[in-house]
Design an enzyme around this catalytic site. Structure first.
Site, PDB file in Angstrom:
ATOM      1  N   ARG A   1       0.826  -1.211   0.000  1.00  0.00           N
ATOM      2  CA  ARG A   1       0.000   0.000   0.000  1.00  0.00           C
ATOM      3  C   ARG A   1       0.864   1.267   0.000  1.00  0.00           C
ATOM      4  O   ARG A   1       0.468   2.288  -0.569  1.00  0.00           O
ATOM      5  CB  ARG A   1      -0.948  -0.022   1.208  1.00  0.00           C
ATOM      6  CG  ARG A   1      -2.102  -1.030   1.027  1.00  0.00           C
ATOM      7  CD  ARG A   1      -2.731  -1.385   2.359  1.00  0.00           C
ATOM      8  NE  ARG A   1      -3.912  -2.232   2.240  1.00  0.00           N
ATOM      9  CZ  ARG A   1      -3.894  -3.554   2.051  1.00  0.00           C
ATOM     10  NH1 ARG A   1      -2.750  -4.207   1.916  1.00  0.00           N
ATOM     11  NH2 ARG A   1      -5.029  -4.237   1.988  1.00  0.00           N
TER      12      ARG A   1
ATOM     13  N   ASP B   1      -3.949 -15.519   7.300  1.00  0.00           N
ATOM     14  CA  ASP B   1      -2.680 -16.035   6.763  1.00  0.00           C
ATOM     15  C   ASP B   1      -1.949 -16.939   7.764  1.00  0.00           C
ATOM     16  O   ASP B   1      -0.903 -17.508   7.431  1.00  0.00           O
ATOM     17  CB  ASP B   1      -1.763 -14.870   6.371  1.00  0.00           C
ATOM     18  CG  ASP B   1      -2.299 -14.133   5.147  1.00  0.00           C
ATOM     19  OD1 ASP B   1      -3.050 -14.739   4.360  1.00  0.00           O
ATOM     20  OD2 ASP B   1      -1.975 -12.942   4.988  1.00  0.00           O
TER      21      ASP B   1
ATOM     22  N   LYS C   1      -6.143 -19.158  -1.505  1.00  0.00           N
ATOM     23  CA  LYS C   1      -4.927 -18.367  -1.265  1.00  0.00           C
ATOM     24  C   LYS C   1      -3.841 -18.785  -2.273  1.00  0.00           C
ATOM     25  O   LYS C   1      -4.144 -19.368  -3.299  1.00  0.00           O
ATOM     26  CB  LYS C   1      -4.478 -18.562   0.189  1.00  0.00           C
ATOM     27  CG  LYS C   1      -5.449 -17.966   1.198  1.00  0.00           C
ATOM     28  CD  LYS C   1      -5.483 -16.467   1.068  1.00  0.00           C
ATOM     29  CE  LYS C   1      -6.478 -15.835   2.026  1.00  0.00           C
ATOM     30  NZ  LYS C   1      -6.640 -14.406   1.777  1.00  0.00           N
TER      31      LYS C   1
ATOM     32  N   ARG D   1       3.838 -19.468   2.812  1.00  0.00           N
ATOM     33  CA  ARG D   1       3.437 -19.787   4.188  1.00  0.00           C
ATOM     34  C   ARG D   1       3.363 -21.302   4.417  1.00  0.00           C
ATOM     35  O   ARG D   1       3.556 -21.778   5.526  1.00  0.00           O
ATOM     36  CB  ARG D   1       2.118 -19.100   4.527  1.00  0.00           C
ATOM     37  CG  ARG D   1       2.244 -17.582   4.410  1.00  0.00           C
ATOM     38  CD  ARG D   1       1.291 -16.793   5.258  1.00  0.00           C
ATOM     39  NE  ARG D   1       1.250 -15.411   4.776  1.00  0.00           N
ATOM     40  CZ  ARG D   1       2.127 -14.450   5.091  1.00  0.00           C
ATOM     41  NH1 ARG D   1       3.124 -14.707   5.919  1.00  0.00           N
ATOM     42  NH2 ARG D   1       2.025 -13.238   4.590  1.00  0.00           N
TER      43      ARG D   1
HETATM   44  C1  S3P Z   1      -4.097  -8.991   2.288  1.00  0.00           C
HETATM   45  C2  S3P Z   1      -5.333  -9.522   2.525  1.00  0.00           C
HETATM   46  C3  S3P Z   1      -5.582 -10.946   2.766  1.00  0.00           C
HETATM   47  C4  S3P Z   1      -4.293 -11.733   3.017  1.00  0.00           C
HETATM   48  C5  S3P Z   1      -3.170 -11.308   2.124  1.00  0.00           C
HETATM   49  C6  S3P Z   1      -2.887  -9.825   2.278  1.00  0.00           C
HETATM   50  C7  S3P Z   1      -3.982  -7.545   2.057  1.00  0.00           C
HETATM   51  O1  S3P Z   1      -6.241 -11.479   1.642  1.00  0.00           O
HETATM   52  O2  S3P Z   1      -4.526 -13.121   2.869  1.00  0.00           O
HETATM   53  O3  S3P Z   1      -1.984 -12.022   2.428  1.00  0.00           O
HETATM   54  O4  S3P Z   1      -2.868  -7.004   2.138  1.00  0.00           O
HETATM   55  O5  S3P Z   1      -5.018  -6.906   1.813  1.00  0.00           O
HETATM   56  P1  S3P Z   1      -7.852 -11.339   1.490  1.00  0.00           P
HETATM   57  O6  S3P Z   1      -8.169  -9.955   1.752  1.00  0.00           O
HETATM   58  O7  S3P Z   1      -8.175 -11.751   0.083  1.00  0.00           O
HETATM   59  O8  S3P Z   1      -8.392 -12.286   2.504  1.00  0.00           O
END
Ligand code: S3P
Length: 448
Positions: free
Chosen positions: A33, A327, A354, A403
């Site tokens: 981000r 995660d 995932k 992971r």
């Molecule tokens: C993340 C959101 C999660 C997570 C991923 C990182 C993010 O996925 O599993 O490793 O940075 O927004 P989901 O939002 O699809 O569950």
């Protein structure tokens, strides 16, 4: 860009106590981000502590392709000269997001309301993952998507030339979907609204506010409602990326199952949308303390101290906690194998989409290590074998999933016989220093 190279098997053998401090890398979600919002701001965003894992580096290259200037100053210090909301250029080539669902979904959102076309691809894992969950809401803005069957990558998005703001209730608990819609909403005039039934990680909301967007979050009868005013001028920021609780999970869980261990993992963010694993471990009776609990940048932060915990009990993990530890289920299933009694995990169907089908990947590997695992579409359970009771002695498939690879490496630190994975290279997507960091604590990891 993991998964493009030759697989390198990795083995973990029973080790003596893990002792010392584990300085885990920067948060993956916040790193992505920082680069994307930095690229959408006008001026120079400075980032320190950026996670320099493959996933984030792919996002940095993508931002460069959309016209931002992304500079690595060394030592985790980066800067991004942004092009402003709506200022993305059309990339000349294909955007390769490697292994990263977060990268591709957030970038799709960020370009969806710009008058440009971009084509996205990834590795075999990413190209098998569902993208309709993002392109469906983006279509409401006027974005067109042309992908493979089932909404898979490679996929071309034609951004909306005259985007309209949307109101969208997310059908799956996903911070990636929520974030894609919010990032698209930045360049749509008027209010974009996202409603999520269950709270997912809220880094996008917090960071958008930090970059100066007008964003409001309220709890309503339908769920958490986020309202974003379109077309702000985002102001560049100076960002110190906190350390990743999802990476902290590995040394913490390893310390809990390796006899005699005492490991300190300093400066870990305990944002409630991310800290579900640590609560769960404490519910299981883990010797896990939050030391020096404090507030930094408006978020709770602590040093985590994890000690060998031979008395952990299996529990029913509350389904409402799933999003806050999504995660971490793979490594939790490893800890559960060394507890006494059954750990039941429900409300977890997202695990099946995932980087791999994480329920299937862990169930197969743990069964091969002598653990009884049962599973259904939306749940799985692990029967604890007790602190010394897991046989190991298996080679488990990591399925291009960092992971899964790290979870089996943690497992092998306490099993009677070594545990291998067929490919340890995916680890570099999120935790490039894993091998050295765990080795310094006393782990016995080797590559073939
Ligand atoms: C993340 C959101 C999660 C997570 C991923 C990182 C993010 O996925 O599993 O490793 O940075 O927004 P989901 O939002 O699809 O569950």
């Amino acid at each position: 860009m993991s998964g493009h190279g030759t697989p390198i098997p990795m083995t973990s053998s029973k080790c003596g106590p893990l002792i010392g401090e584990a300085h885990v890398p920067g948060d993956k979600s916040i790193s992505h981000r920082s680069l994307i919002l930095g690229a959408m701001a006008v001026g120079e965003t400075k980032i320190s502590g950026l996670l320099e894992g493959d996933d984030v580096l792919d996002t940095g290259r993508a931002m460069q392709a959309f016209g931002a200037d992304v500079i690595n100053h060394g030592g985790g210090n980066w800067s991004v000269h942004g092009v402003g909301v709506g200022g993305f250029m059309e990339p000349e080539g294909v955007i390769d997001c490697g292994n990263s669902g977060t990268g591709v979904r957030l970038i799709m959102g960020a370009m969806a309301t710009c008058d440009i076309t971009a084509t996205f691809t990834g590795d075999a894992s990413l190209n098998g993952r569902p993208m309709a969950r993002v392109t469906d809401p983006l279509a409401l803005f006027g974005t067109q998507a042309y992908g493979r069957k089932g909404g898979r990558l490679p996929m071309t998005l034609v951004g909306a030339a005259t985007p309209i703001p949307v109101e969208y209730a997310t059908p799956v608990p996903s911070a990636q979907v929520k974030s894609a819609v919010l990032l698209a909403g930045l360049n749509a005039p008027g209010e974009t609204i996202v409603i999520e039934k269950e709270a997912t990680r809220d880094h996008s909301e917090r960071m958008l506010a930090g970059f100066g967007a007008d964003i409001k979050v309220e709890q309503t009868n339908e769920g958490r409602k986020i309202t974003l005013q379109g077309r702000p001028e985002l102001k560049p920021q100076t960002i110190q990326v906190p350390r990743d609780p999802s990476s902290a999970a590995f040394p913490v869980c390893a310390a809990l199952i390796v006899e005699g261990s005492d490991v300190l993992v300093p400066n870990i963010g305990l944002n409630p949308t991310r800290a579900g694993l640590f609560e769960t471990l404490r519910d299981m009776g883990a010797n896990l303390e939050y030391e020096n609990l404090r507030e930094e940048g408006g978020e709770p932060v602590a040093d985590l101290r994890a000690k060998y915990s031979p008395d952990m009990k299996g529990i029913d993990v509350p389904p409402h906690r799933a999003a806050s530890m999504i995660d971490e289920y793979p490594v939790l299933s490893v800890v559960a194998s060394f507890a006494t009694g059954t750990t039941m995990m429900t409300g977890v169907k997202e695990l099946r989409v995932k980087e791999s089908d994480r329920i299937a990947a862990m169930a197969d590997g743990l069964r091969a290590c002598g653990v009884t695992v049962e599973d259904g579409p939306d749940w799985w359970s692990v029967e604890g074998q007790g602190p010394q009771g897991v046989k190991g002695g298996a080679t488990c498939a990591s399925h291009l999933d960092h992971r899964i690879a790290m979870s089996f490496m943690v497992c092998g630190m306490a099993t009677q016989n070594p545990v291998s994975v067929d490919d340890g290279t995916p680890i570099t997507t999120s935790f490039p220093i894993f091998e050295g960091l765990m080795g310094d604590l006393g782990a016995k990891l080797s590559k073939e």
